[in-house]
Design a protein around this motif. Structure first.
Motif, PDB file in Angstrom:
ATOM      1  N   ASP A 180       5.996  -3.111  20.594  1.00 28.20           N
ATOM      2  CA  ASP A 180       6.098  -2.003  21.543  1.00 28.20           C
ATOM      3  C   ASP A 180       5.861  -2.486  22.972  1.00 28.20           C
ATOM      4  N   LYS A 181       6.570  -3.537  23.385  1.00 32.69           N
ATOM      5  CA  LYS A 181       6.544  -4.112  24.733  1.00 32.69           C
ATOM      6  C   LYS A 181       5.233  -4.793  25.099  1.00 32.69           C
ATOM      7  N   THR A 182       4.101  -4.316  24.593  1.00 34.64           N
ATOM      8  CA  THR A 182       2.821  -4.942  24.929  1.00 34.64           C
ATOM      9  C   THR A 182       2.021  -5.333  23.706  1.00 34.64           C
ATOM     10  N   ASP A 183       2.277  -4.711  22.565  1.00 41.48           N
ATOM     11  CA  ASP A 183       1.505  -4.997  21.360  1.00 41.48           C
ATOM     12  C   ASP A 183       2.264  -4.531  20.124  1.00 41.48           C
ATOM     13  N   PHE A 184       1.747  -4.906  18.959  1.00 38.97           N
ATOM     14  CA  PHE A 184       2.358  -4.494  17.702  1.00 38.97           C
ATOM     15  C   PHE A 184       1.795  -3.167  17.232  1.00 38.97           C
ATOM     16  N   LEU A 185       2.659  -2.381  16.609  1.00 40.87           N
ATOM     17  CA  LEU A 185       2.257  -1.191  15.859  1.00 40.87           C
ATOM     18  C   LEU A 185       2.579  -1.474  14.402  1.00 40.87           C
ATOM     19  N   LEU A 186       1.723  -1.040  13.499  1.00 46.17           N
ATOM     20  CA  LEU A 186       2.000  -1.172  12.081  1.00 46.17           C
ATOM     21  C   LEU A 186       2.260   0.217  11.530  1.00 46.17           C
ATOM     22  N   LEU A 187       3.515   0.467  11.180  1.00 47.89           N
ATOM     23  CA  LEU A 187       3.908   1.761  10.645  1.00 47.89           C
ATOM     24  C   LEU A 187       3.851   1.701   9.119  1.00 47.89           C
ATOM     25  N   CYS A 188       3.233   2.695   8.508  1.00 48.87           N
ATOM     26  CA  CYS A 188       3.105   2.752   7.054  1.00 48.87           C
ATOM     27  C   CYS A 188       3.585   4.106   6.562  1.00 48.87           C
ATOM     28  N   LYS A 189       4.245   4.100   5.413  1.00 49.37           N
ATOM     29  CA  LYS A 189       4.715   5.331   4.799  1.00 49.37           C
ATOM     30  C   LYS A 189       4.485   5.210   3.297  1.00 49.37           C
ATOM     31  N   ARG A 190       3.802   6.207   2.716  1.00 54.42           N
ATOM     32  CA  ARG A 190       3.556   6.208   1.282  1.00 54.42           C
ATOM     33  C   ARG A 190       4.092   7.497   0.684  1.00 54.42           C
ATOM     34  N   LEU A 191       4.833   7.375  -0.398  1.00 52.58           N
ATOM     35  CA  LEU A 191       5.368   8.533  -1.104  1.00 52.58           C
ATOM     36  C   LEU A 191       4.356   8.997  -2.141  1.00 52.58           C
ATOM     37  N   GLU A 192       4.059  10.270  -2.154  1.00 50.54           N
ATOM     38  CA  GLU A 192       3.162  10.815  -3.179  1.00 50.54           C
ATOM     39  C   GLU A 192       3.893  10.960  -4.510  1.00 50.54           C
ATOM     40  N   ASN A 193       5.136  11.400  -4.459  1.00 53.99           N
ATOM     41  CA  ASN A 193       5.970  11.548  -5.661  1.00 53.99           C
ATOM     42  C   ASN A 193       7.280  10.852  -5.426  1.00 53.99           C
ATOM     43  N   GLY A 194       7.658   9.956  -6.292  1.00 54.68           N
ATOM     44  CA  GLY A 194       8.924   9.272  -6.159  1.00 54.68           C
ATOM     45  C   GLY A 194       8.753   7.831  -5.737  1.00 54.68           C
ATOM     46  N   LYS A 195       9.881   7.153  -5.650  1.00 54.57           N
ATOM     47  CA  LYS A 195       9.906   5.734  -5.295  1.00 54.57           C
ATOM     48  C   LYS A 195      11.114   5.477  -4.405  1.00 54.57           C
ATOM     49  N   TYR A 196      11.006   4.413  -3.618  1.00 56.58           N
ATOM     50  CA  TYR A 196      12.140   3.964  -2.828  1.00 56.58           C
ATOM     51  C   TYR A 196      13.105   3.227  -3.743  1.00 56.58           C
ATOM     52  N   GLN A 197      14.372   3.255  -3.402  1.00 57.27           N
ATOM     53  CA  GLN A 197      15.403   2.565  -4.199  1.00 57.27           C
ATOM     54  C   GLN A 197      15.273   1.078  -4.043  1.00 57.27           C
TER      55      GLN A 197
ATOM     56  N   CYS B 117       8.784  -3.470   1.511  1.00 61.13           N
ATOM     57  CA  CYS B 117       8.430  -2.554   0.422  1.00 61.13           C
ATOM     58  C   CYS B 117       7.527  -3.281  -0.570  1.00 61.13           C
ATOM     59  N   GLY B 118       6.592  -2.555  -1.145  1.00 60.43           N
ATOM     60  CA  GLY B 118       5.677  -3.113  -2.131  1.00 60.43           C
ATOM     61  C   GLY B 118       6.277  -3.152  -3.523  1.00 60.43           C
ATOM     62  N   ARG B 119       5.570  -3.778  -4.450  1.00 59.93           N
ATOM     63  CA  ARG B 119       6.039  -3.925  -5.820  1.00 59.93           C
ATOM     64  C   ARG B 119       6.186  -2.576  -6.526  1.00 59.93           C
ATOM     65  N   ARG B 120       5.290  -1.639  -6.235  1.00 58.97           N
ATOM     66  CA  ARG B 120       5.350  -0.324  -6.878  1.00 58.97           C
ATOM     67  C   ARG B 120       6.434   0.577  -6.292  1.00 58.97           C
ATOM     68  N   LYS B 121       7.026   0.168  -5.185  1.00 60.34           N
ATOM     69  CA  LYS B 121       8.131   0.873  -4.520  1.00 60.34           C
ATOM     70  C   LYS B 121       7.754   2.275  -4.050  1.00 60.34           C
ATOM     71  N   ASP B 122       6.476   2.522  -3.826  1.00 64.50           N
ATOM     72  CA  ASP B 122       6.074   3.845  -3.340  1.00 64.50           C
ATOM     73  C   ASP B 122       5.588   3.811  -1.900  1.00 64.50           C
ATOM     74  N   ARG B 123       5.628   2.630  -1.263  1.00 64.39           N
ATOM     75  CA  ARG B 123       5.188   2.531   0.123  1.00 64.39           C
ATOM     76  C   ARG B 123       5.962   1.454   0.853  1.00 64.39           C
ATOM     77  N   ILE B 124       6.081   1.651   2.158  1.00 62.72           N
ATOM     78  CA  ILE B 124       6.711   0.657   3.023  1.00 62.72           C
ATOM     79  C   ILE B 124       5.800   0.434   4.229  1.00 62.72           C
ATOM     80  N   LYS B 125       5.896  -0.761   4.788  1.00 63.70           N
ATOM     81  CA  LYS B 125       5.186  -1.113   6.017  1.00 63.70           C
ATOM     82  C   LYS B 125       6.194  -1.716   6.973  1.00 63.70           C
TER      83      LYS B 125
END
Length: 78
Positions: A61-78, A48-56
């Motif tokens: 995946d058996k052959t390579d890496f996937l980078l999953l990203c999620k950003r909240l438009e409204n709100g923050k992660y706990q 989680c980032g410092r602003r707590k509005d996105r995670i990576k």
């Protein structure tokens, strides 16, 4: 690109904040140095980032890496 069902045997949540400018290689290096785990296992590592509005999460995946990203438009992660 073919999207298929993704599975992870374990999900690890990193406590504290992480520099969200890090790429897959930087996050995989954190998995090794901070958690002493192998990033090439079927596990999702969430950071989680410092602003707590996105995670990576690098996911091996058996052959390579996937980078999953999620950003909240409204709100923050706990």
């Amino acid at each position: 690109m073919l999207i298929r069902e993704l599975t992870a045997e374990h999900i690890y949540l990193a406590c504290g904040h992480t520099d969200m400018r890090k790429s897959i290689d930087g996050l995989a290096a954190l998995v090794v140095s901070r958690f002493h785990l192998d990033p090439h296992q079927p596990a999702l590592f969430l950071f989680c980032g410092r602003r707590k509005d996105r995670i990576k999460g690098p996911l091996w995946d058996k052959t390579d890496f996937l980078l999953l990203c999620k950003r909240l438009e409204n709100g923050k992660y706990q």
